[in-house]
Design an enzyme around this catalytic site. Structure first.
Site, PDB file in Angstrom:
ATOM      1  N   TRP A 133       0.896  -1.066  -0.090  1.00 30.56           N
ATOM      2  CA  TRP A 133       0.124   0.132   0.071  1.00 30.56           C
ATOM      3  C   TRP A 133       0.783   1.328  -0.150  1.00 30.56           C
ATOM      4  CZ3 TRP A 133       2.011   2.348   4.049  1.00 30.56           C
ATOM      5  CH2 TRP A 133       2.561   1.403   5.017  1.00 30.56           C
ATOM      6  N   ASN A 134       2.055   0.965   0.585  1.00 27.54           N
ATOM      7  CA  ASN A 134       2.721   2.234   0.546  1.00 27.54           C
ATOM      8  C   ASN A 134       3.009   3.280  -0.579  1.00 27.54           C
ATOM      9  OD1 ASN A 134       4.782   0.644  -0.386  1.00 27.54           O
ATOM     10  ND2 ASN A 134       6.507   1.296   1.078  1.00 27.54           N
ATOM     11  N   LYS A 157      -2.868  -8.655  -7.147  1.00 28.11           N
ATOM     12  CA  LYS A 157      -3.409  -8.767  -5.599  1.00 28.11           C
ATOM     13  C   LYS A 157      -2.809  -7.814  -5.059  1.00 28.11           C
ATOM     14  CE  LYS A 157      -3.005  -9.896  -1.146  1.00 28.11           C
ATOM     15  NZ  LYS A 157      -3.792  -8.882  -0.893  1.00 28.11           N
ATOM     16  N   HIS A 158      -3.620  -6.567  -4.750  1.00 27.87           N
ATOM     17  CA  HIS A 158      -3.140  -5.307  -4.095  1.00 27.87           C
ATOM     18  C   HIS A 158      -3.218  -5.595  -2.638  1.00 27.87           C
ATOM     19  CE1 HIS A 158      -1.109  -1.579  -4.098  1.00 27.87           C
ATOM     20  NE2 HIS A 158      -1.776  -1.131  -5.073  1.00 27.87           N
ATOM     21  N   GLY A 209       6.893  -6.305  -0.443  1.00 32.13           N
ATOM     22  CA  GLY A 209       6.215  -6.233   0.826  1.00 32.13           C
ATOM     23  C   GLY A 209       6.767  -6.687   1.966  1.00 32.13           C
ATOM     24  N   SER A 210       6.629  -7.306   2.982  1.00 27.68           N
ATOM     25  CA  SER A 210       7.386  -7.655   3.998  1.00 27.68           C
ATOM     26  C   SER A 210       7.998  -8.931   3.646  1.00 27.68           C
ATOM     27  CB  SER A 210       6.412  -7.664   5.285  1.00 27.68           C
ATOM     28  OG  SER A 210       5.479  -8.843   4.913  1.00 27.68           O
ATOM     29  N   GLU A 231      10.878  -8.024  -3.820  1.00 23.47           N
ATOM     30  CA  GLU A 231      11.274  -6.865  -3.051  1.00 23.47           C
ATOM     31  C   GLU A 231      10.750  -6.466  -1.567  1.00 23.47           C
ATOM     32  OE1 GLU A 231      13.109  -5.124  -4.854  1.00 23.47           O
ATOM     33  OE2 GLU A 231      13.090  -5.655  -7.055  1.00 23.47           O
ATOM     34  N   LEU A 232      11.899  -6.884  -0.726  1.00 24.39           N
ATOM     35  CA  LEU A 232      11.157  -6.620   0.591  1.00 24.39           C
ATOM     36  C   LEU A 232      11.799  -5.459   1.234  1.00 24.39           C
ATOM     37  CD1 LEU A 232      11.811 -10.505   0.946  1.00 24.39           C
ATOM     38  CD2 LEU A 232       9.775  -9.493   0.284  1.00 24.39           C
ATOM     39  N   CYS A 265      10.402   1.516   1.894  1.00 19.97           N
ATOM     40  CA  CYS A 265      11.462   0.565   2.097  1.00 19.97           C
ATOM     41  C   CYS A 265      12.946   1.010   2.165  1.00 19.97           C
ATOM     42  CB  CYS A 265      11.192  -0.750   1.018  1.00 19.97           C
ATOM     43  SG  CYS A 265      11.099   0.175  -0.559  1.00 19.97           S
ATOM     44  N   GLU A 362      13.440  -3.179  10.979  1.00 16.07           N
ATOM     45  CA  GLU A 362      12.907  -2.195  10.179  1.00 16.07           C
ATOM     46  C   GLU A 362      11.745  -1.545  10.997  1.00 16.07           C
ATOM     47  OE1 GLU A 362      10.517  -3.408   6.791  1.00 16.07           O
ATOM     48  OE2 GLU A 362      11.053  -1.551   5.645  1.00 16.07           O
TER      49      GLU A 362
HETATM   50  P1  NAP Z   1       2.743  -6.675   3.527  1.00 12.92           P
HETATM   51  O1  NAP Z   1       1.891  -6.955   4.747  1.00 12.92           O
HETATM   52  O2  NAP Z   1       3.826  -7.849   3.321  1.00 12.92           O
HETATM   53  O3  NAP Z   1       1.943  -6.495   2.305  1.00 12.92           O
HETATM   54  C1  NAP Z   1       2.324  -6.434   1.123  1.00 12.92           C
HETATM   55  C2  NAP Z   1       1.410  -7.258   0.224  1.00 12.92           C
HETATM   56  O4  NAP Z   1       1.543  -8.831   0.545  1.00 12.92           O
HETATM   57  C3  NAP Z   1      -0.051  -6.759   0.436  1.00 12.92           C
HETATM   58  O5  NAP Z   1      -0.631  -7.045  -0.990  1.00 12.92           O
HETATM   59  C4  NAP Z   1      -0.504  -8.056   1.279  1.00 12.92           C
HETATM   60  O6  NAP Z   1      -1.736  -8.341   1.278  1.00 12.92           O
HETATM   61  C5  NAP Z   1       0.541  -8.945   0.967  1.00 12.92           C
HETATM   62  N1  NAP Z   1       0.485 -10.094   2.033  1.00 12.92           N
HETATM   63  C6  NAP Z   1       1.055 -10.006   3.090  1.00 12.92           C
HETATM   64  N2  NAP Z   1       1.257 -11.123   4.052  1.00 12.92           N
HETATM   65  C7  NAP Z   1       1.005 -12.051   2.937  1.00 12.92           C
HETATM   66  C8  NAP Z   1       0.870 -13.377   3.181  1.00 12.92           C
HETATM   67  N3  NAP Z   1       1.351 -14.145   4.110  1.00 12.92           N
HETATM   68  N4  NAP Z   1       0.496 -14.338   1.938  1.00 12.92           N
HETATM   69  C9  NAP Z   1       0.486 -13.761   0.645  1.00 12.92           C
HETATM   70  N5  NAP Z   1       0.301 -12.512   0.606  1.00 12.92           N
HETATM   71  C10 NAP Z   1       0.531 -11.590   1.691  1.00 12.92           C
HETATM   72  O7  NAP Z   1       3.840  -5.586   3.606  1.00 12.92           O
HETATM   73  P2  NAP Z   1       3.431  -4.223   4.569  1.00 12.92           P
HETATM   74  O8  NAP Z   1       4.055  -4.700   5.751  1.00 12.92           O
HETATM   75  O9  NAP Z   1       2.075  -3.797   4.601  1.00 12.92           O
HETATM   76  O10 NAP Z   1       4.482  -3.382   3.694  1.00 12.92           O
HETATM   77  C11 NAP Z   1       5.577  -2.712   4.048  1.00 12.92           C
HETATM   78  C12 NAP Z   1       6.833  -3.773   3.633  1.00 12.92           C
HETATM   79  O11 NAP Z   1       7.010  -3.844   2.580  1.00 12.92           O
HETATM   80  C13 NAP Z   1       7.849  -3.323   4.398  1.00 12.92           C
HETATM   81  O12 NAP Z   1       8.994  -4.212   4.882  1.00 12.92           O
HETATM   82  C14 NAP Z   1       8.670  -2.390   3.389  1.00 12.92           C
HETATM   83  O13 NAP Z   1       9.942  -2.353   3.594  1.00 12.92           O
HETATM   84  C15 NAP Z   1       8.436  -3.418   2.220  1.00 12.92           C
HETATM   85  N6  NAP Z   1       8.427  -2.776   0.849  1.00 12.92           N
HETATM   86  C16 NAP Z   1       9.314  -3.012  -0.003  1.00 12.92           C
HETATM   87  C17 NAP Z   1       9.710  -2.544  -1.105  1.00 12.92           C
HETATM   88  C18 NAP Z   1      10.729  -2.827  -1.984  1.00 12.92           C
HETATM   89  O14 NAP Z   1      10.718  -2.395  -3.151  1.00 12.92           O
HETATM   90  N7  NAP Z   1      11.810  -3.190  -1.596  1.00 12.92           N
HETATM   91  C19 NAP Z   1       8.559  -1.394  -1.483  1.00 12.92           C
HETATM   92  C20 NAP Z   1       7.639  -1.089  -0.622  1.00 12.92           C
HETATM   93  C21 NAP Z   1       7.451  -1.839   0.699  1.00 12.92           C
HETATM   94  P3  NAP Z   1      -2.680  -7.802   2.516  1.00 12.92           P
HETATM   95  O15 NAP Z   1      -2.831  -6.369   2.392  1.00 12.92           O
HETATM   96  O16 NAP Z   1      -4.187  -8.386   2.200  1.00 12.92           O
HETATM   97  O17 NAP Z   1      -2.374  -8.474   3.801  1.00 12.92           O
END
Ligand code: NAP
Length: 463
Positions: A133-134, A157-158, A209-210, A231-232, A265, A362
């Site tokens: 979402w960020n 899948k957003h 994501g994470s 990309e985490l 990130c 983080e």
């Molecule tokens: P997140 O919880 O991992 O969410 C990211 C995406 O993954 C969402 O669509 C989320 O869906 C989905 N998701 C989460 N858990 C999942 C699972 N177990 N199985 C399948 N899909 C899953 O990430 P966040 O904490 O909101 O976002 C921040 C993280 O992303 C931070 O660690 C940040 O550094 C990282 N990030 C990295 C980059 C990069 O380019 N390296 C860019 C931006 C952000 P739901 O919303 O439905 O849970």
């Protein structure tokens, strides 16, 4: 109903959305696969006409899209407009460069009598993008523009808190002339990722994501032998050498840590400061952070936005408390942030030692970790003492020396005298627990193409 718009500034639930059903998911995969069969046959120039149109619409309706972003995840409206513009520039990058990037590539052969070997770059098929979402528009553009240019089709899948961004992007692409099935938004719960990835018509997944989400989705992809890119997270070092121009460096440090309310990130999460200037840096940095005005993200004068949700704010506060339990000193900075909305008081953490779990975590919000380095080599050692390897920066009056130091930092990206540069014509990605693969440029485009060898051999050539 996990997919909901909840305004992070007011806490109001604006709209809720139903999860996709199995039959909707199956229909979307079928449509994406059928569209792929036609889309891949188009000349690259025919595909990029649609990318250009998408860029034009993004520019024409910047404010409209920006308001949806700010409504759903709370970033400052000016930052949301910049994100829409950045997304448009990514589309245009591929309009200009896709043809060249996808050109057949003759391979040099030792003996011309052996024949002529060529690499051709062919699309794989339907892909799944799991996005956070960020940066709800930029993250889509980063995967969608190159993959459409390459001839693939995409399912999205957003994140569950940006459903209207997902729908708006899908409509944008249809308005740009993309055939139905070229890009399909699905309100997909986590439990349905496997349903998509096990389908033989789906050929890969890109996740941003994470770490937890990355590990889970990559494991599922591996089970079905599908390509994945991840990309985490990151805990980027912001290294300041003794000769750095302090005032300007501090300005970039405040920006690098607090844009997007610190939820990036590649935010400058660990400030690593040469001991000769540590006290001066800390004093000026504290003043710079204190000057950030928290408020309504729709207001152009606001400088610090709420976090994306109350849950994110609560988690961050708990993380700060845990860091303090393990010996960190937390200094809250600036005027009190509004009581309403998902705000977190900007906080500076000092005395964070390697035995404190926070040292390796983080912090996704306005929390700055400031660490003193004995000398330049010590600064590099601290920068590399991280499970992550995404970005980082070095501030110095001697850019050539900074360049040499950057070579010693084990991340995917290092910037000299800037916290980060997120642009259409630079690659993005990391190493270690920050994931694998790259997005943008030819590197990103080629993550999901078949680099097929065609070797035309003289029938009389020896084996
Ligand atoms: P997140 O919880 O991992 O969410 C990211 C995406 O993954 C969402 O669509 C989320 O869906 C989905 N998701 C989460 N858990 C999942 C699972 N177990 N199985 C399948 N899909 C899953 O990430 P966040 O904490 O909101 O976002 C921040 C993280 O992303 C931070 O660690 C940040 O550094 C990282 N990030 C990295 C980059 C990069 O380019 N390296 C860019 C931006 C952000 P739901 O919303 O439905 O849970």
């Amino acid at each position: 109903m996990a997919f909901s718009t909840i305004n992070p500034y007011t806490g109001e639930t604006v709209k809720q959305f139903n999860d996709a059903t199995d039959s909707e998911i199956s229909a979307a995969i079928s449509r994406a696969d059928q569209t792929f069969a036609e889309w891949r046959q188009l000349a690259i120039a025919q595909r990029t006409v649609i990318l250009q149109k998408a860029a034009d619409i993004l520019r024409e309706k910047t404010q409209f899209f920006a308001e949806i972003i700010t409504l759903e995840m709370g970033k400052i409206i000016g930052e949301a407009r910049a994100e829409v513009e950045l997304s448009a520039s990514i589309f245009e990058y591929y309009v200009k460069n896709a043809e060249q990037l996808l050109k057949d590539q003759p391979l040099p052969v030792a003996d011309p009598a052996e024949g002529q070997a060529v690499l051709v770059h062919e699309p794989l098929g339907v892909l799944l993008a799991v996005e956070p979402w960020n940066f709800p528009f930029y993250q889509i553009a980063r995967i969608l523009a190159p993959q459409l240019a390459a001839g693939n089709t995409l399912l999205l899948k957003h994140a569950s808190n940006v459903p209207q961004c997902a729908e708006a992007f899908e409509k944008l692409m249809l308005d740009a002339g993309l055939p139905a099935g070229g890009f399909t938004n699905l309100f997909l719960p986590h439990s349905k990722i496997e349903y998509v990835l096990k389908d033989p018509r789906v050929h890969g997944v890109a996740l941003t994501g994470s770490e937890a989400a990355g590990a889970s989705v990559a494991q599922t992809a591996a089970k079905y032998l599908k390509k994945s890119t991840l990309e985490l997270g990151g805990a980027d070092a912001f290294v300041v050498l003794a000769d750095a121009e302090l005032d300007k460096t501090v300005e970039w440090a405040v920006f690098g840590r607090h844009w997007n309310a610190g939820q990036v990130c590649v935010s400058s999460k660990r400030m690593i400061i040469h001991e000769k200037i540590y006290d001066a840096f800390l004093e000026k940095y504290t003043a710079g952070v204190a000057a950030l005005k928290a408020g309504d993200p729709m207001d152009n004068t606001t400088r610090l936005a709420p976090l994306s949700s109350q849950r994110a704010a609560d988690n961050l506060k708990q993380q700060i408390a845990k860091a303090v339990e393990h010996g960190a000193i937390a200094t809250e900075v600036g005027d009190k942030v509004p009581a309403q909305g998902a705000f977190v008081q900007p906080t500076i953490l000092t005395n964070v030692t390697p035995d404190n779990p926070a040292y390796y975590e983080e912090f996704f919000g306005p929390v700055s970790m400031i660490i003193k380095a004995r000398d330049d080599e010590d600064a590099v050692r601290i920068a590399n003492d991280s499970h992550f390897g995404l970005g980082g920066s070095v501030f110095t009056a001697d850019p050539q020396y900074g360049y040499q130091l950057a070579k010693k930092i084990t991340t995917g990206m290092v910037y000299i005298n800037h916290p980060t540069m997120v642009k259409a014509d630079l690659p993005f990605g990391g190493v270690k627990r920050s994931g694998y693969g790259r997005e943008l440029l030819g590197l990103g485009l080629k993550e999901f193409v078949n680099h097929k060898l065609i070797d035309i051999v003289d029938i009389d050539a020896p084996f």
